[in-house]
Design a protein around this motif. Structure first.
Motif, short mmCIF file in Angstrom:
data_model
loop_
_atom_site.label_atom_id
_atom_site.label_comp_id
_atom_site.label_asym_id
_atom_site.label_seq_id
_atom_site.Cartn_x
_atom_site.Cartn_y
_atom_site.Cartn_z
N ARG A 65 12.27 22.12 -69.46
CA ARG A 65 11.29 20.18 -69.75
C ARG A 65 12.45 19.43 -70.16
O ARG A 65 12.33 18.42 -69.94
N THR A 66 13.65 19.64 -70.31
CA THR A 66 14.36 18.95 -70.77
C THR A 66 15.07 18.19 -69.32
O THR A 66 15.31 19.05 -68.20
N GLN A 70 21.23 16.80 -69.03
CA GLN A 70 21.45 17.43 -70.66
C GLN A 70 21.55 18.58 -70.14
O GLN A 70 21.50 19.41 -71.65
N ARG A 71 20.30 19.72 -69.42
CA ARG A 71 19.62 20.67 -69.96
C ARG A 71 21.04 21.67 -70.13
O ARG A 71 20.73 22.77 -71.65
N LEU A 155 25.29 14.75 -74.84
CA LEU A 155 24.75 15.54 -76.25
C LEU A 155 23.08 14.09 -77.13
O LEU A 155 22.34 13.38 -77.51
N ALA A 156 24.09 13.22 -77.24
CA ALA A 156 23.90 11.95 -77.54
C ALA A 156 23.37 11.15 -76.34
O ALA A 156 22.15 10.62 -76.81
N GLU A 157 23.42 11.40 -75.11
CA GLU A 157 21.79 11.32 -73.80
C GLU A 157 20.97 12.24 -74.24
O GLU A 157 19.94 11.47 -73.47
N LEU A 158 21.03 12.92 -74.63
CA LEU A 158 20.07 13.61 -75.18
C LEU A 158 18.97 12.66 -76.01
O LEU A 158 17.88 13.55 -76.18
N VAL A 159 19.18 12.50 -76.96
CA VAL A 159 18.80 12.01 -78.18
C VAL A 159 17.55 11.46 -77.58
O VAL A 159 16.39 11.66 -78.49
N PRO A 160 17.58 10.08 -76.87
CA PRO A 160 16.23 10.24 -76.55
C PRO A 160 15.18 11.00 -76.24
O PRO A 160 14.09 10.50 -76.45
N TRP A 161 15.31 11.78 -75.70
CA TRP A 161 15.03 12.79 -75.04
C TRP A 161 13.57 13.34 -76.37
O TRP A 161 12.65 13.78 -76.59
N LEU A 162 15.09 13.85 -77.45
CA LEU A 162 14.28 14.50 -78.30
C LEU A 162 13.64 13.55 -79.73
O LEU A 162 12.59 14.28 -79.80
N GLU A 163 13.96 12.25 -79.24
CA GLU A 163 13.06 11.74 -80.10
C GLU A 163 12.19 11.47 -79.35
O GLU A 163 10.60 11.48 -80.06
N ARG A 166 9.57 15.00 -79.64
CA ARG A 166 9.63 15.75 -81.67
C ARG A 166 8.40 16.02 -81.40
O ARG A 166 8.44 17.75 -82.55
N VAL A 167 7.02 15.52 -81.65
CA VAL A 167 5.90 16.73 -81.68
C VAL A 167 6.17 17.84 -81.06
O VAL A 167 5.51 18.84 -81.54
N ARG A 168 5.85 17.50 -79.85
CA ARG A 168 6.03 18.73 -78.66
C ARG A 168 7.14 19.87 -79.08
O ARG A 168 7.12 20.98 -79.30
N LEU A 169 8.12 19.57 -79.61
CA LEU A 169 8.89 20.44 -80.49
C LEU A 169 9.29 20.95 -81.96
O LEU A 169 9.17 21.75 -81.92
N GLU A 170 8.43 20.48 -82.55
CA GLU A 170 7.88 21.16 -83.76
C GLU A 170 6.66 22.62 -83.52
O GLU A 170 6.74 22.87 -83.68
N ASP A 171 5.79 21.65 -82.31
CA ASP A 171 4.97 22.37 -81.51
C ASP A 171 5.74 23.83 -81.32
O ASP A 171 5.49 25.64 -81.85
N ASP A 172 6.55 23.75 -80.55
CA ASP A 172 7.40 25.02 -80.10
C ASP A 172 7.96 25.55 -81.02
O ASP A 172 8.49 27.44 -81.85
#
Length: 190
Positions: A65-66, A70-71, A155-163, A166-172
């Motif tokens: 999904r990344t 930035q993958r 990595l900085a470019e990846l931050v908006p995607w991480l934000e 966030r909820v899905r990543l917490e589930d992961d």
């Protein structure tokens, strides 16, 4: 997994074992004969944790999904994101942690390998492990690491995607962390 998750998983071992887990990213090669026994065992444990996490189906799913550009750097970012969720699980946003106090004491007791020599003092002095409970701080740390890499700061470019994720990543994380703990958490006396 980053410093906090590795500290949690290694907390049942000796201080030397914990230190090996904490400095492992600064140690190159497979010949660990120059390291004291428990430190070398800790370095190997850290590497087992990393291999387990990096090859876990949950992480493979996240990588799919990344964003493509930035993958390649997602693993670095995820290591810190996992520390954020560990910090939240330990309620580090509301209380000091004896584990973190021990971790900082162990890190300050002897110099870190050269690759970590500038990072470790900042981590301790600025109390990063407690601060990982703040997702914004974690994202700034991720972007900061990206500044030290050659080329564009992916990595900085990846931050908006991480934000956004966030909820899905917490589930992961909630699917991944119990399996990591089951397989690799060291308890006292092991």
């Amino acid at each position: 997994m980053n410093f906090l998750a590795h500290a949690w998983l290694a907390r049942g071992g000796s201080d030397e074992f914990l230190w090996g887990n904490l400095i492992a990213d600064g140690v190159k090669g497979s010949d660990l004969s120059a390291w004291p026994g428990d430190v070398a065992v800790g370095i190997r444990h850290h590497r087992r944790v990393d291999a387990f996490v990096d090859t876990h189906p949950v992480v493979a799913e996240i990588r799919r999904r990344t964003p493509d550009r930035q993958r390649r750097y997602a693993g670095i970012a995820l290591d810190l994101v996992w520390d954020h969720f560990v910090a939240r699980e330990l309620a580090l946003q509301t209380q000091p942690s004896p584990l973190i106090a021990r971790t900082y004491r162990v890190l300050q007791a002897q110099p870190a390998p050269a690759r970590l020599a500038t990072l470790v003092p900042a981590l301790v002095e600025q109390d990063w492990l407690h601060r990982y409970a703040d997702f914004a701080f974690t994202c700034r740390a991720i972007a900061g690491i990206g500044q030290r890499l050659a080329g564009p700061n992916r990595l900085a470019e990846l931050v908006p995607w991480l934000e956004e994720e966030r909820v899905r990543l917490e589930d992961d994380f909630q699917r991944l962390w119990p399996e990591v703990r089951q397989a690799l958490e060291v308890r006292k006396g092991q």
